[in-house]
Enzyme design. Sequence first.
Site, mmCIF file in Angstrom:
data_model
loop_
_atom_site.group_PDB
_atom_site.id
_atom_site.type_symbol
_atom_site.label_atom_id
_atom_site.label_comp_id
_atom_site.label_asym_id
_atom_site.label_seq_id
_atom_site.Cartn_x
_atom_site.Cartn_y
_atom_site.Cartn_z
ATOM 1 N N GLU A 1 0.897 -1.158 0.000
ATOM 2 C CA GLU A 1 0.000 0.000 0.000
ATOM 3 C C GLU A 1 0.928 1.197 0.000
ATOM 4 O OE1 GLU A 1 -1.251 2.915 1.251
ATOM 5 O OE2 GLU A 1 -2.219 2.139 3.064
ATOM 6 N N CYS B 1 -2.340 7.644 4.651
ATOM 7 C CA CYS B 1 -2.403 7.264 3.238
ATOM 8 C C CYS B 1 -3.606 7.892 2.567
ATOM 9 C CB CYS B 1 -2.534 5.742 3.093
ATOM 10 S SG CYS B 1 -1.653 4.821 4.338
#
Lengths: 532, 532
Positions: free
Chosen positions: A270, A307
């Site tokens: 990720e 994120c």
Amino acid sequence: MAVAELAIEGALLIGSDIRRGTAGEIRATEARTGTKLSPGFGGATAADLEQACALAEAAFDTFRNAPLETRARFLETVAEEILAIGDILVERAMAETGLPRGRIEGERGRTVGQLRLFAGVVRDGGFLDVRIDPALPDRKPLPRPDLRLINQPLGPVAVFGASNFPLAFSVAGGDTASAFAAGCPVIVKAHSAHPGTSELVGRAVQRAVAACGLPEGTFSLLFDSSRTIGQALVADHRIKAVGFTGSRGGGTSLMAISAARAEPIPVYAEMSSINPVVLLPSALASRGAAIGKAFVGSLTLGAGQFCTNPGLVLAIDGPGLDSFIAAASEALAACEAQTMLTPGILSAYCAGVEALAGHAAVKTVGKGKAGEALTGGAQLFETTAEAFLADHALQAEVFGAASLVVRCPDEAALHAVLAALEGQLTGAIHLDDADTEIAARLMPLMERKVGRVLMNGFGTGVEVCHAMVHGGPFPSTADGRSTSVGSLAIARFLRPVSYQDVPQKLLPEALRDGNPLRLPRRIDGRLTLPEA
Amino acid sequence: MAVAELAIEGALLIGSDIRRGTAGEIRATEARTGTKLSPGFGGATAADLEQACALAEAAFDTFRNAPLETRARFLETVAEEILAIGDILVERAMAETGLPRGRIEGERGRTVGQLRLFAGVVRDGGFLDVRIDPALPDRKPLPRPDLRLINQPLGPVAVFGASNFPLAFSVAGGDTASAFAAGCPVIVKAHSAHPGTSELVGRAVQRAVAACGLPEGTFSLLFDSSRTIGQALVADHRIKAVGFTGSRGGGTSLMAISAARAEPIPVYAEMSSINPVVLLPSALASRGAAIGKAFVGSLTLGAGQFCTNPGLVLAIDGPGLDSFIAAASEALAACEAQTMLTPGILSAYCAGVEALAGHAAVKTVGKGKAGEALTGGAQLFETTAEAFLADHALQAEVFGAASLVVRCPDEAALHAVLAALEGQLTGAIHLDDADTEIAARLMPLMERKVGRVLMNGFGTGVEVCHAMVHGGPFPSTADGRSTSVGSLAIARFLRPVSYQDVPQKLLPEALRDGNPLRLPRRIDGRLTLPEA
């Protein structure tokens, strides 16, 4: 802190062993002051790695074939052991990350909640995707054999702790919990930004392994004083999947290592996302200022080190957008600079901000307060759709509380900017009822670019539940078919295996006649639930 | 053949267009005679490819958002259109592949059955994995938003026709059917071994697209006179996944093209497998000869040109194994040599056989009849566990009716040989009741090496159903988390997307309140079925 330091030895956890690594040393740093903390953490050697991999391999069949109830109890025991560490863990994580107590306590709750969620997933058994097509011995021209299918775990998994979630995406975070839930042993490469936190949590996992009578190789924790051990871990033939949260450079380097293996393996990295926020005209006109204020709350949360931080704002130019920017700018001006996780993250943030500030087509339109050393101040920039489309560098992630507003002359430009984006974790649309038609035209584009579409909100705050997708097309993740948050994350570590004409006693229990584990099953294609 | 040749123009199908490619020409060959067939097929140019990709991209949103019933009817219409071609298709496929009528007719039945199976999968809707976690506005400390999840198709898919299944794994075969079922437009790169068959089936798909009112870009068919177009297809940014069945070299080259893209994409390449068959002592002792005879039936089926061909036999040395080999050798001696699909496959087969025959540690123990040119005779070899473990080259796939028996001194050697194997599509165990314990010790190893474990049978004959896995760890496939046969093949072309606080009218219909599509859903983690 005396107790905390007593409990931390700077040791590797190799199966049930606790021992000091001898390949160099890493030191924890107090994020707020830059002071080095004691003790040092010995780095793992190639021999340590070899032993961790051999133990994981040896543990795999026993762990995966243990009853589902044992696996569920193990996950719950890890949660209990983490809570049992007590405040030592909170204080150590605060010191190492600079994150405030409320955030760390909340993150601990999330970590424990995740482990318990996966215990429930394991007991439910739906993740096994049991399918049975009974034999048709009289079928013409050929009889059909008895075919049964179940998802099996991939094998030992390498997990790389993330700097920005010292608990929820680190040693016993989402990757580890979902790999355990799938039946995979885990070897964690600790993030060097929070080694003490890592050791404390690692010991909790180690205690849970022992308490549940699982093979010691179910879990190991390595510190790495260079990058050698992490790379060798991904290259090791016994490792069958990788979980990683971090930078695009880090993630793509792991992808390259996997691709070069004799047997390439799934890499769930990720990596990079700027999470476009689209502000539609009617919403902007009616409440541009309110959205601007809420936006700054999301932008500056955790010093922007998420994120899902809203790094890009798209809107059609007009007075609504002006009021959004004015309100955001005003809110930003009141924001204190926050300590960033590591000096490395801070310097990358400063470089990203400088590049935007110095860009000919970019204007600085808002700034948070300047702070002391080791803190990063929030920044808001704006540019035009034309400039954005002309320079791919403007969509690079700046990890931290920086965002870029793109003024679009019309809806077509807005579509063009969205279409030019790389894959993203989230995409938000702010809309009023009167914006429904323009939103409907945006949806197909949004659905293809992101893992999560959200309305009248921001992507920060990732709910850990069953319907969450924290994933998205490359480069937001290495594998856009997956999520790293929520119960579906377990699917990353599974593969289907079919059993043809296998006698009852040689079948996995989940596939046997009479449904002894009371699982949902697909019989001849028809989904059936166990009786309540 | 006159009618068949009339119906085949050697044309590309670009959306609704039928036109001749101008980049060189490929010619079909009559497999039995080597005679070139008319007409020639014009190769696609870069401009043809560009147009096919642009049309596929343009079709995607419309196709994926069409009602599920439309998608199901489309799959059924493709099946009907294929049947409507009639005997022309059977004769052309027989000519191009050298396969007998019974096989081609059976394969047509399988192809049509696959399309209908996927129509059922689409109507069932379980593949969407609908999940709903309703909002909890009063939750403390923070409310939970409304979260809903559904699987969305990846985007346009490139499918490479396989030489060995001119219908079931070619233009409208398993890859295409499952990609359509997922909601993905498909661009097929036809295999040059059966271009006429490809055009006939391609036109059937093209007619079905029109009949169902779908956008023309839902399907295109390209011929490639070099490898340029196939490679450019995989590299094109609009293509989001690849289905391929063929050689290891071909599959790994597509994986490398994907890895080098700005956005790497999933490559589902089904490549290389030798499908170990383990014969256990009691079964060998009681019926070694019968197993040997049945084994030859599987080995020589379709001239051995199946991915699941039994290329490796493992057993503990003894009189039972001798009787297996004797019976197999006797059965082989009666086998006629069969026409192979292409001269290229034949010459690779001959090279593989020669390498084994000339290997110092390998003995030839059985041979089929020698045949005319363009036919391959079956071959049986044996070696020792020690020799097998010493030379990795002995586990290379020889595509065709060749197999290698490995004599193992004991159970430990049998385990060692199995452990040394690369990933496989299938693994078979022949056993009697008295073999249960030794089989139980083998199962964990078998489950990790293969996609399908089967007992007292052979892997040839791949049932198209819900519990089938035709996949397995690398290099049997590029992605061991998937199957290319059976209803689960649809999962290859899907990714989850989450919707947070999205108003009803902007949600996909499948996610709306009241379950208008009557789908199975996971509500707050609990699986619920629509009322009957």
